[in-house]
Design an enzyme around this catalytic site. Structure first.
Site, mmCIF file in Angstrom:
data_model
loop_
_atom_site.group_PDB
_atom_site.id
_atom_site.type_symbol
_atom_site.label_atom_id
_atom_site.label_comp_id
_atom_site.label_asym_id
_atom_site.label_seq_id
_atom_site.Cartn_x
_atom_site.Cartn_y
_atom_site.Cartn_z
ATOM 1 N N HIS A 264 36.711 38.754 33.313
ATOM 2 C CA HIS A 264 37.671 39.105 34.368
ATOM 3 C C HIS A 264 37.930 40.600 34.503
ATOM 4 O O HIS A 264 38.820 41.024 35.214
ATOM 5 C CB HIS A 264 38.989 38.366 34.131
ATOM 6 N N ARG A 265 37.110 41.385 33.771
ATOM 7 C CA ARG A 265 37.318 42.830 33.837
ATOM 8 C C ARG A 265 37.107 43.356 35.268
ATOM 9 O O ARG A 265 37.827 44.238 35.722
ATOM 10 C CB ARG A 265 36.354 43.510 32.878
ATOM 11 N N ALA A 266 36.139 42.760 35.961
ATOM 12 C CA ALA A 266 35.846 43.211 37.324
ATOM 13 C C ALA A 266 37.050 42.959 38.239
ATOM 14 O O ALA A 266 37.417 43.818 39.062
ATOM 15 C CB ALA A 266 34.620 42.489 37.865
#
Ligand SMILES: Nc1ncnc2c1ncn2[C@@H]1O[C@H](COP(=O)(O)OP(=O)(O)OP(=O)(O)O)[C@@H](O)[C@H]1O
Length: 385
Positions: A264-266
């Site tokens: 979920h970093r993006a």
């Protein structure tokens, strides 16, 4: 006095300038990786931004660093706002180490700050980051993401704040960066030389003018740099007040999910980037256009691929995603509370009109910049460009 080529005098390369400015608005974006050709003004842009930050101080900068852990205290912060990391830097030099001389001479232990201390509140520039040893890249990215430098060595544990704008460059032909590192760089952009003949000629004439009379040249760009610094300062101030409406959150989730990114970093970076962009163009909330513009900086290096595809292919895939997202259209949000300037002359920066495929981030920021310059009383109409 030694003068630096002004940030505002760069010809074109609006996405590069915008990516740098957005990382300054929110260093939590996690840094910028610039991939691309040699001689395309990467270093010139970074040094120009550093000079602008030094001159106008739009970002807060502390005088000293507070140390926590086994050696509490503080160390003075000095030096330039730009820290350039040499390729032969050791881990000790980067994180800081225990000062050996003070142990030998005085029998006391003292922390010798490293480059991560020096970079706090400024820019950390790593040319050819792909040639740096992996464990050092890991340390840099960790500090960039958390804003803290932790030194756990020789039975000692020390930490201090280390918030900086991380800018790395790499030429993919000279070696790759591991996918797990790529994912941790907030933004990636690819830049190449300009092909417009007028722009090429302009680059040469500006460079020759600067070399012939650095002082006079810098004076001519002073107002533009000051306006950029003012936009930066305001954006920093307003950042956490920018609304991210449900429709924009939905578009972010949709784009990241369809890109097939890991984890979920993006999603988080895309949200931070879009919020910083909205702040920079003085919009009260994130619109679909902001999200789409940021997807170009956030997604290409995170799309899973076989390894044969180059950045250009991944950028094309990002364009397809942007074109097909949000039911083929915008993230519609209410017009919010935007109040035009006193003279009413600025367009609504919260304009949520659908731009097919979304506009480039560089255009959104520099169109806004040009409008502001036209309406800024202190800026002569005849200023360059
Ligand atoms: N868009 C531009 N605007 C103004 N000057 C430019 C531009 N592009 C290149 N230049 C000029 O080209 C020269 C090379 O720029 P610079 O050293 O910043 O490139 P670089 O991308 O950092 O190169 P390298 O990858 O080799 O380190 C400088 O003199 C710079 O002024």
């Amino acid at each position: 006095m030694y003068r630096v080529y002004p940030f505002s005098a760069l010809v074109g390369q609006e996405d590069l300038k915008t990516a740098l400015l957005l990382c300054a608005v929110d260093p939590g974006i996690g840094g910028l990786l610039i991939q691309g050709d040699k001689g395309t003004a990467k270093t010139t842009a970074v040094r120009g931004l550093a000079a602008l930050l030094e001159e106008y101080r739009p970002l807060p900068r502390e005088e000293s660093l507070v140390l926590e852990g086994d050696m509490p205290g503080s160390v003075p912060l000095r030096g330039s706002i730009l820290t350039e990391l040499p390729l032969n830097a050791t881990e000790d030099r980067i994180t800081g180490s225990i000062h050996l001389e003070s142990i030998l001479k005085e029998g006391t232990r003292r922390f010798e700050p490293g480059l991560l201390a020096q970079a706090h509140g400024g820019i950390l520039y790593v040319d050819e980051v792909n040639l740096l040893e992996s464990h050092l890249v890991d340390i840099l990215l960790d500090a960039a993401a958390t804003g803290i430098n932790r030194v756990e060595r020789e039975g000692i544990s020390i930490s201090h704040p280390s918030q900086f704008i991380l800018v790395g460059t790499m030429n993919p032909e000279e070696g790759d960066l591991r996918p797990q590192f790529l994912d941790r760089f907030g933004f990636t952009i690819f830049i190449s030389g300009l092909h417009d003949l007028e722009e090429r000629k302009e680059i040469v004439s500006r460079r020759l003018d600067f070399d012939a009379d650095p002082e006079g040249f810098c004076d001519r760009w002073l107002e533009d740099d000051a306006l950029t610094a003012e936009m930066l300062r305001k954006a920093r101030e307003n950042l956490t007040d920018i609304e991210v409406p449900e429709s924009s959150r939905h578009l972010i989730a949709e784009l990241c999910s369809r890109a097939g990114v890991m984890g979920h970093r993006a999603d988080i970076t895309l949200t931070r980037g879009a919020r910083a962009l909205a702040a920079l163009v003085e919009a009260p909330a994130v619109t679909g256009n902001h999200v789409k513009a940021m997807a170009r900086f956030v997604l290409p290096h995170r799309i899973p691929h076989s390894g044969v595809e180059g950045f250009k292919d991944l950028a094309d895939r990002t364009e397809q995603l942007i074109g097909g997202a949000g039911g083929g259209g915008s993230a519609q949000v209410e017009t919010g509370s935007f109040v035009p300037g006193d003279d009413g002359s600025l367009d609504d920066p919260y304009d949520n009109t659908e731009i097919p495929g979304g506009a480039a981030a560089g255009s959104l920021v520099f169109d806004h910049f040009k409008k502001k310059r036209r309406t800024s009383p202190g800026i002569p109409q005849g200023s360059p460009k």
